[in-house]
Write a protein that holds these residues in place. Structure first.
Motif, PDB file in Angstrom:
ATOM      1  N   THR A  37       1.010   0.482  -5.816  1.00  0.00           N
ATOM      2  CA  THR A  37       1.547   1.244  -6.571  1.00  0.00           C
ATOM      3  C   THR A  37       0.853   0.841  -7.701  1.00  0.00           C
ATOM      4  OG1 THR A  37       2.718   0.016  -7.656  1.00  0.00           O
ATOM      5  CG2 THR A  37       3.409   1.444  -5.464  1.00  0.00           C
ATOM      6  N   LEU A  53      -2.978   6.377  -6.507  1.00  0.00           N
ATOM      7  CA  LEU A  53      -2.369   6.323  -5.423  1.00  0.00           C
ATOM      8  C   LEU A  53      -2.373   7.079  -3.696  1.00  0.00           C
ATOM      9  CD1 LEU A  53      -1.132   3.614  -3.842  1.00  0.00           C
ATOM     10  CD2 LEU A  53       1.239   4.824  -4.718  1.00  0.00           C
ATOM     11  N   ILE A  71       2.039   0.612   1.196  1.00  0.00           N
ATOM     12  CA  ILE A  71       2.547   1.035   0.424  1.00  0.00           C
ATOM     13  C   ILE A  71       2.739  -0.939  -0.213  1.00  0.00           C
ATOM     14  CG2 ILE A  71       3.405   1.732  -2.063  1.00  0.00           C
ATOM     15  CD1 ILE A  71       2.646   4.558  -0.710  1.00  0.00           C
ATOM     16  N   ASP A  73       4.627  -3.040  -3.874  1.00  0.00           N
ATOM     17  CA  ASP A  73       4.564  -2.416  -5.359  1.00  0.00           C
ATOM     18  C   ASP A  73       5.462  -3.513  -5.600  1.00  0.00           C
ATOM     19  OD1 ASP A  73       7.088  -2.570  -3.520  1.00  0.00           O
ATOM     20  OD2 ASP A  73       7.606  -0.740  -4.053  1.00  0.00           O
TER      21      ASP A  73
END
Ligand code: CTP
Length: 455
Positions: A37, A53, A71, A73
């Motif tokens: 991210t 993203l 993802i 993060d």
């Protein structure tokens, strides 16, 4: 089934990424790709990711190599993922050789030969010319800016200006810069953008002159001390198609932005109070406490303490009242600004001659957020609830002096990305100038009534 996992930003998707994914897929039967991210990239010091993203995920998907895209993060997620997905092989490019050996406790680690002569950094530099930045003013804050600029790709400091050539020269020598001048016209020829770190009262003229020479401007806080000036300059910047940004570092740092997102998500209910305090005991002989026109605690520190108030409660307050304690020269050594909003209060508390606990407290109908000093360099905060066992602490990086975040946004703005990235809006900068103007008008009135002269 052999599961393989790899991670990356995959910005400006290129041949190196494609080849890495292809070989990663060939290592097993199922490939999981973790895409970072923006927030995570920022927190690990990568400030110039260009593609969103969604675009970066889409580019990975289009290769057809990824069986699953996740993802990434947060720090520590890689090990969590490896356990969670039952991964057999972790792989990344050879630029990371050695960095992930600790993962060998969990799975096999393979470093794949990196494709030569290509990287997102190279593409970003190629696509956008390196911005030549010039510095106006050579004080303490300008000195802090120089090392920070080095962390942001796509920008380089090329020249420094000071009306006193000796100051320009010693600054340039100290930082091994070749170009220093006391002539603005010559200076503008060498730069595409300027960072203004001169005394407050000179900002307006410098900004005006830089914009009229079509230079982008990053200006130290308080940018200007009058609403009409802020309005005029933003209009001028628009007309000249250049970026004008006020440099309040807190506004651009990842931790403060995470805090704002959490407030906006309703985690503490409706916000009913914002209390921001910043005090710094100054030497009574310092410029801050002797410049009787522009010095004092509010002009010096107010930009910081007003920021969370305006960001969280907005620019439409119903009432604003200042209370100050002043020194014999009429300058405020301690100022509190009290805001009343329709459904909330706010206090901005600033001291150069009074010391207090520098906290930011945001109170809401479901809980409050506490950010300890130095909250203006937000690196952690706590969301607190009636039931303390439900409290949550958040951590974020604030690297060194933290100026790299504002520079990163400045570069993005100049390169035309996503105006929404402006974490301090034009409206907010104008509101700040307006509040400063009101404060100074009141202070001058009080001084006149008391018969204190400015000399
Ligand atoms: N990679 C590669 N060959 C390249 C560039 C990247 O094999 N020429 C690999 C990296 O080692 C990593 C993955 O691609 O495993 C994703 O890398 P990323 O950091 O997104 O790409 P870079 O081009 O290295 O990005 P930057 O320049 O922003 O660091």
């Amino acid at each position: 089934m052999k599961k393989v996992i790899t991670y990356g930003s995959f910005d400006l998707f290129h041949e190196g990424h494609y080849r890495l994914l292809k070989r990663a897929k060939a290592l097993g039967d199922w490939l999981i790709v973790g895409v970072t991210t923006e927030h995570y990239d920022e927190s690990r010091g990568k400030m110039n990711v260009i593609d969103s993203l969604m675009d970066r995920i889409e580019n990975v998907r289009k290769t057809g190599f990824a069986d699953e895209i996740i993802i990434e993060d947060h720090e520590g997620q890689k090990v969590e993922d490896i356990i969670k997905y039952g991964v057999d092989i972790f792989t990344v490019g050879s630029d990371w050789t050695g960095s992930f050996d600790y993962m060998k406790n969990y799975c096999e680690v393979v470093y794949l030969e990196r494709t030569k002569d290509i990287s997102s950094t190279m593409l970003r530099a190629k696509k956008y010319n390196i911005i030549r930045l010039g510095i106006i003013g050579t004080g303490r804050i300008a000195a802090r800016m120089v090392p920070e600029v080095k962390y942001v790709s796509g920008i380089n400091i090329d020249a420094v200006y000071n009306p006193h050539i000796e100051s320009a020269e010693s600054f340039a020598k100290h930082f091994e810069m070749n170009k220093y001048m006391d002539n603005l016209e010559e200076f503008y020829e060498e730069v595409d953008a300027v960072y203004i770190a001169s005394p407050h009262e000179t900002h307006y003229e410098y900004i005006k002159s830089a914009i009229s020479h079509h230079k982008h401007v990053l200006c130290e806080k308080p940018m200007v001390l009058k609403r009409s000036q802020a309005e005029e300059l933003f209009l001028m910047a628009e007309e000249n198609k250049v970026i004008l940004m006020e440099a309040i570092k807190t506004a651009y740092c990842p931790g403060f932005n995470q805090l704002l997102s959490i407030v906006r998500s309703g985690a503490i209910g409706n916000v009913r109070d914002v209390e921001a305090c910043f005090t710094k005991l100054e030497n009574p002989l310092s410029r801050e406490l002797t410049d009787t026109v522009y010095g004092g605690s509010f002009t010096e520190l107010g930009s910081y303490t007003l920021l969370p108030v305006l960001k969280i409660l907005g620019e439409n307050y119903q009432d604003l009242e200042f209370k100050s304690q002043t020194a014999a020269n009429g300058l405020d050594i301690y100022t509190k600004a009290y805001f009343t909003y329709e459904n909330a209060f706010a206090t901005s508390k600033n001291g150069l001659g009074v010391k207090s606990e520098g906290q930011l407290i945001i109170s809401g109908t479901r809980g409050y957020i506490l950010v300890d000093a130095p909250w203006w360099k937000t690196s952690s905060f706590e969301v607190c609830r009636e039931d303390r066992s439900q409290n949550e602490k958040y951590f974020s990086k604030f690297l060194k002096d933290g100026l790299r975040y504002e520079i990163g946004d400045f570069v993005s703005g100049i390169n035309g990305f996503d105006e929404k990235r402006f974490k301090l809006t034009k409206g907010e900068s104008i509101a700040l100038a307006d509040i400063m103007e009101r404060f100074l008008a009141e202070r001058n009135n009080i001084k006149e009534n008391r018969g204190v002269s400015d000399d």
